[in-house]
Structures are given as structure tokens and as C-alpha cells.
Write a protein that holds these residues in place. Structure first.
Motif, mmCIF file in Angstrom:
data_model
loop_
_atom_site.group_PDB
_atom_site.id
_atom_site.type_symbol
_atom_site.label_atom_id
_atom_site.label_comp_id
_atom_site.label_asym_id
_atom_site.label_seq_id
_atom_site.Cartn_x
_atom_site.Cartn_y
_atom_site.Cartn_z
ATOM 1 N N LEU A 153 0.830 -1.210 0.000
ATOM 2 C CA LEU A 153 0.000 0.000 0.000
ATOM 3 C C LEU A 153 0.865 1.261 0.000
ATOM 4 O O LEU A 153 0.531 2.266 -0.635
ATOM 5 N N VAL A 169 -7.381 -2.779 -3.763
ATOM 6 C CA VAL A 169 -7.172 -4.115 -3.187
ATOM 7 C C VAL A 169 -6.797 -5.104 -4.287
ATOM 8 O O VAL A 169 -5.909 -5.942 -4.123
ATOM 9 N N GLN A 189 -8.052 -7.843 2.109
ATOM 10 C CA GLN A 189 -8.944 -6.996 2.890
ATOM 11 C C GLN A 189 -8.921 -7.383 4.365
ATOM 12 O O GLN A 189 -8.974 -6.523 5.254
ATOM 13 N N ILE A 192 -5.918 -5.795 5.872
ATOM 14 C CA ILE A 192 -6.126 -4.355 6.043
ATOM 15 C C ILE A 192 -6.972 -4.094 7.291
ATOM 16 O O ILE A 192 -6.665 -3.206 8.099
ATOM 17 N N LYS A 218 -7.518 2.667 4.040
ATOM 18 C CA LYS A 218 -6.193 2.513 3.413
ATOM 19 C C LYS A 218 -5.393 3.803 3.502
ATOM 20 O O LYS A 218 -4.195 3.783 3.829
#
Length: 248
Positions: A153, A169, A189, A192, A218
């Protein structure tokens, strides 16, 4: 002070995360006791199947079944697991996040347990004298998949594009496929969401308050990671070779 979260499977009740403080226990099984136990409505599960106990930064599992062996998997560990024999009480589980697998007839039922209070001492801090190491403000396991996801990310901005859009994603999945072949949207996900708890953006084991919905998760994760140098340029080495044309 809460220390672990139990994440029930889709057919279990209650369906919400269950928080346990050190010393607290959670029974689970087919019997709907109405006393806060986790109800697992499957004919192949014992009426009183087991018990989860929170103990500081780890937890233990008791297998109250008379015949079934339970498996506790480390989703990060490439097959790493421990087996809990029938009747075994208080088996310690060291994984930061774990998946309990319950054999139920011809099915395998699962529930997850998160222990985000796992701490990692900063033993490499310059000028640190001998003695008790300093605990990190944001303890991260750099060998974990959640760190891999966080690095992916942060990658565009670490490569010299401070205002770059964050990868979706799906783009993170494709970026990590060479080093994590099983990566998919749900798994990324999940990591995250876990990072939001681990980095205290969402209330986790520290509080019983589920907190408000986190918008821009994010963006908030990357902003915090870069502001406090949780991910640095040299951490990009954990990612596969950058695709042709990626800025360096």
C-alpha cells in the motif's frame, strides 16, 4: 484491558467480535446456553466443545470433546499449526492470529482468534544500553503478511510519488501474487482490517467499544505508516521485483 478478539464463523452466534480480557474465558459448543457462550449450531459439534482463555498477550484452548482433535492454524505460517487432543486443557497458542478448525461430521468449521497485543521490542535502537529493551509504540512483525500488505500500500509513495493514488485491493493482490500465490481480495482486505486494529485506528482489545466506521481506511493506514516510519524505502525489498515502468 482486553487482550484478544474472537471472530466467530458465519453460522455462529453471536456473530460480532467477542473481546476477552486476561483471565476471561469463552465456552463454545452446540448447546445454546444463554450465558455468553459461543453457539456453534452443528450436529457434528459437541454440546460443550471447548473453551478459549485469554492470558495476557497469548491465549489458550481447551478441547472438551471426547473424540475430536482440534487444529489451530497460523494463517501466516505456510502450514504451521498445532493439534489439541481430546480432553487437553489450557493448551497455549502462540500465534498472533489463529484459526481454530473444528471437525464437524463431513465439514470443517472455523473461527478466528486475534491477539494484536503481541509486542516486539526494539532491540536495534542505537544507544540503547544493556537491560530491558524498549517496547515499540507500533509493534509490527515484518515477516507477516499484514506487513507485506502494508508495504504494498505504501509502495507508490515510497518510490518518490508522495501524492500518488493508493493501489486498489485488486492491485495489491496482483502485486503480491509472486510471493503470496494464494493472495485474493478477501485475504488482503482481512489483513487491512487487522492492521486497523493493530495500529490502533480502530478500537481493538483495549476497549469494548467497537468504534465508528473507519472511512478511508487505506489512506489512514498509509498516512500513519509513513509519518512514523513504520515502513521505509528499504522495506520495499520484501516485495517482488517492481514491474517494468514502475518509478524508482
Amino acid at each position: 484491558m482486553y487482550s484478544i478478539l474472537v471472530v466467530p464463523g458465519p453460522t455462529m452466534s453471536p456473530a460480532t467480535h467477542i473481546r476477552l480480557a486476561p483471565g476471561q474465558t469463552l465456552r463454545f459448543g452446540r448447546e445454546e446456553a444463554g450465558d455468553g457462550s459461543l453457539h456453534v449450531p452443528h450436529a457434528g459439534v459437541s454440546r460443550s466443545a471447548g473453551e478459549i482463555a485469554a492470558t495476557g498477550t497469548y491465549w489458550s484452548l481447551s478441547n472438551l470433546s471426547g473424540s475430536s482433535t482440534y487444529v489451530v492454524e497460523n494463517p501466516e505460517g505456510a502450514g504451521e499449526h498445532i493439534k489439541i487432543a481430546p480432553g487437553r486443557l489450557g493448551a497455549p497458542v502462540p500465534f498472533e492470529f489463529s484459526r481454530i478448525v473444528l471437525p464437524a461430521g463431513s465439514e470443517l468449521l472455523t473461527l478466528d482468534v486475534w491477539a494484536p497485543r503481541h509486542d516486539y521490542a526494539d532491540r536495534d535502537a542505537p544507544g540503547e544500553p544493556d537491560g530491558e529493551p524498549t517496547a515499540l509504540a507500533f509493534p509490527l512483525d515484518r515477516s507477516s503478511r499484514y506487513f507485506l500488505v502494508l508495504t504494498a500500500l505504501c509502495e507508490p509513495r515510497l518510490r518518490g510519488e508522495p501524492h500518488a493514488s493508493l493501489p486498489t485491493v485488486e492491485q495489491v493482490v496482483e502485486r503480491l501474487k509472486p510471493v503470496w500465490p494464494a493472495a485474493n481480495r478477501a485475504a488482503v482486505q482481512w489483513n487491512i482490517d487487522y492492521l486497523a486494529v493493530k495500529l490502533r485506528l480502530k478500537p481493538g482489545p483495549d476497549t469494548a467499544d467497537p468504534g465508528p466506521r473507519l472511512v478511508g481506511k487505506k489512506e489512514t493506514l498509509v498516512s500513519l505508516a509513513l509519518r512514523f516510519d513504520l515502513v521505509r524505502e528499504y522495506d520495499l525489498a520484501v516485495l517482488p521485483a517492481a514491474p517494468t515502468g514502475t518509478a524508482r
